[in-house]
Scaffold this motif. Sequence first.
Motif, mmCIF file in Angstrom:
data_model
loop_
_atom_site.group_PDB
_atom_site.id
_atom_site.type_symbol
_atom_site.label_atom_id
_atom_site.label_comp_id
_atom_site.label_asym_id
_atom_site.label_seq_id
_atom_site.Cartn_x
_atom_site.Cartn_y
_atom_site.Cartn_z
ATOM 1 N N GLY A 29 3.035 1.466 6.315
ATOM 2 C CA GLY A 29 3.975 2.337 5.624
ATOM 3 C C GLY A 29 4.416 1.766 4.294
ATOM 4 N N CYS A 30 4.676 0.454 4.251
ATOM 5 C CA CYS A 30 5.081 -0.184 2.993
ATOM 6 C C CYS A 30 4.016 -0.002 1.925
ATOM 7 C CB CYS A 30 5.342 -1.669 3.224
ATOM 8 S SG CYS A 30 6.742 -2.026 4.315
ATOM 9 N N GLY A 31 2.759 -0.231 2.303
ATOM 10 C CA GLY A 31 1.680 -0.110 1.339
ATOM 11 C C GLY A 31 1.496 1.307 0.837
ATOM 12 N N LEU A 32 1.652 2.280 1.710
ATOM 13 C CA LEU A 32 1.500 3.672 1.284
ATOM 14 C C LEU A 32 2.578 4.064 0.275
ATOM 15 C CD1 LEU A 32 0.541 5.360 4.669
ATOM 16 C CD2 LEU A 32 -0.918 5.113 2.651
ATOM 17 N N VAL A 33 3.809 3.643 0.506
ATOM 18 C CA VAL A 33 4.878 3.959 -0.447
ATOM 19 C C VAL A 33 4.617 3.250 -1.771
ATOM 20 C CG1 VAL A 33 7.353 3.837 -0.900
ATOM 21 C CG2 VAL A 33 6.539 4.365 1.406
ATOM 22 N N ALA A 34 4.188 1.988 -1.727
ATOM 23 C CA ALA A 34 3.934 1.245 -2.961
ATOM 24 C C ALA A 34 2.844 1.896 -3.801
ATOM 25 C CB ALA A 34 3.553 -0.195 -2.633
ATOM 26 N N LEU A 35 1.833 2.480 -3.156
ATOM 27 C CA LEU A 35 0.704 3.052 -3.875
ATOM 28 C C LEU A 35 0.907 4.510 -4.264
ATOM 29 C CD1 LEU A 35 -2.163 1.462 -1.750
ATOM 30 C CD2 LEU A 35 -1.547 0.855 -4.100
ATOM 31 N N LEU A 36 1.527 5.289 -3.384
ATOM 32 C CA LEU A 36 1.659 6.725 -3.631
ATOM 33 C C LEU A 36 3.008 7.120 -4.210
ATOM 34 C CD1 LEU A 36 -0.103 8.135 -0.432
ATOM 35 C CD2 LEU A 36 -1.028 8.001 -2.761
ATOM 36 N N ALA A 37 4.017 6.279 -4.071
ATOM 37 C CA ALA A 37 5.339 6.553 -4.638
ATOM 38 C C ALA A 37 5.884 5.269 -5.258
ATOM 39 C CB ALA A 37 6.280 7.094 -3.564
#
Length: 556
Positions: A528-536
């Motif tokens: 989840g952390c990585g997805l937020v960092a990349l997409l938001a």
Amino acid sequence: MTHTPWAAHCAAVLLAATCSLAGAAEADAPLLPGVHGEVLQARPLALDLPAKHVLQLRFAGAGLHLDLRDAQGRHLRRLAENGRGVQTATWFSQGAQQEQLWVTPAQPGAKPLAYDLRVLNSWASAGPQPLPAEKAQMGARLAALQQALARGEGAAATQAFWREAQQRGTPWVEPWADGKVLVSFVWRDQGNTNVRLFGSPSGNHNPLQRLAGSDVWWTSAVMDPRSHLSYAFAPDVPQLPAAQAAQQRRMVLATMQRDPLNRQPFPARPWSGAQDRFQGRSSLVLAQAPPQPWVQTRAGVPQGKLTRHSVDSGILGNRRDVWTYVPAGADPQALLVLFDAHAYVHDVPTPRILDNLVADGLLPPVAAVIVGNASPEARDAELPPNPRFARFIAEELMPWARSQGLAQTARRTVVAGSSYGGLVSSYLGLTHPELFGNVLSLSGSYWWAPPGEAPGWMQRAWQALPAPVPAVRFYLDAGWYETGRGGREGILETNRALADILRARGLSVTQREYASGHDYLHWQGALGCGLVALLAPARYDMKDERLQGCVGAGAS
């Protein structure tokens, strides 16, 4: 397919080194005789199990479980579970007179279901052998027990110890110097000859030692209070002959089981059906461990739709399960392509994580394509950089995803995975940036190199990439307990090296390190952390309080 300069460069470098691996994806490892057929209801298999052998099986059977039962038909152990694709299982056999293999339909049905079971390996063993004790710090509670034993209080002292352990749960956690804690892992003697700790911070399957005059086996580790990891015990690990020393390390899989006094299994829901102590591991989450707020089920959060598909590959000559997730209530605005579906569907609740992130407003609606492995053997051949597997993804899987209405632009597409899955994600960012503009790598295996080459192929590939370098964004995550041993760089060191090279080439890199190891318990939060960092990224940089578990210890 249009070959960009960097794809052609990478394919030329790898082709000779990986042609043998690519071919291995189509063929099974050398197999001993097995059995196959169809079943309508649970039944034993006619396979003569040799006593005192470590057996490694390969099982394929959609809609079926593979169980081990005793001579009276009572459940001993689930070896393979429906829905996880082709699986392998390892155990120390007591022989056909004491054990039977059973194939069991997951649900009653009117149509017979096909299965295929083969013996991959059979190692003769004289059984478990004593292991030399390793130095470990003794905590206050164990020291008090040792003193009581020295005073002759034997049985009463150990009974009191185990009563307390039952009440408080294990492992024991005690304050230590410099803000650290001492974690003591304990196992109650069941006539064991040896006990190993799987998932220990050292990553070395540390042997436990027996406290003289008691039934207490123990080992300990000084740990950062922010640590979180999963672990298991392997009692009576069978010893192989010296000629098979290369196989000895994997023998922990033959007896590995959860800590019976730990109240936090991982995954939280072990395998379905008949429960046994061999399913899953145990969790160690220390007091300052980062929270994982998107993993738990929440009332009122709309749930997306998860669907299982079977996808054929003409390029690879095999078939695999591929799962699609479509968010609830809105058209997808981004796509996650994630490897190792056997874990990221069943152990890590990926759909729930996406549901919660979208409900929190931390991500736009994200669809997912979760890619299974054709078999465990195929995984080892396909996920390390392999031009034919990259062709499968680019020429077959991604067009299939488009036919499902899930395709997005490269900037809105994340390719992700852990271990070899992180390695292949970086490889696809290297070879197909026109499809994947974001790489999310969790403990990527960047030590990897083709046979005969020095470790670190991926680092060299990005370093040598001709300009202009494609603007792929990276999220790299690794654990403090993934350091190298014996003078060799491990996952932590090679992740740092790759991050430095990517930054030097002008790429955007978010790098995080945690007090954890090579572990899905950590990866379920880091996903989840990585997805937020990349997409938001703007929201990630705002340090939203809901992202406090994403801070880590590494430089961004």
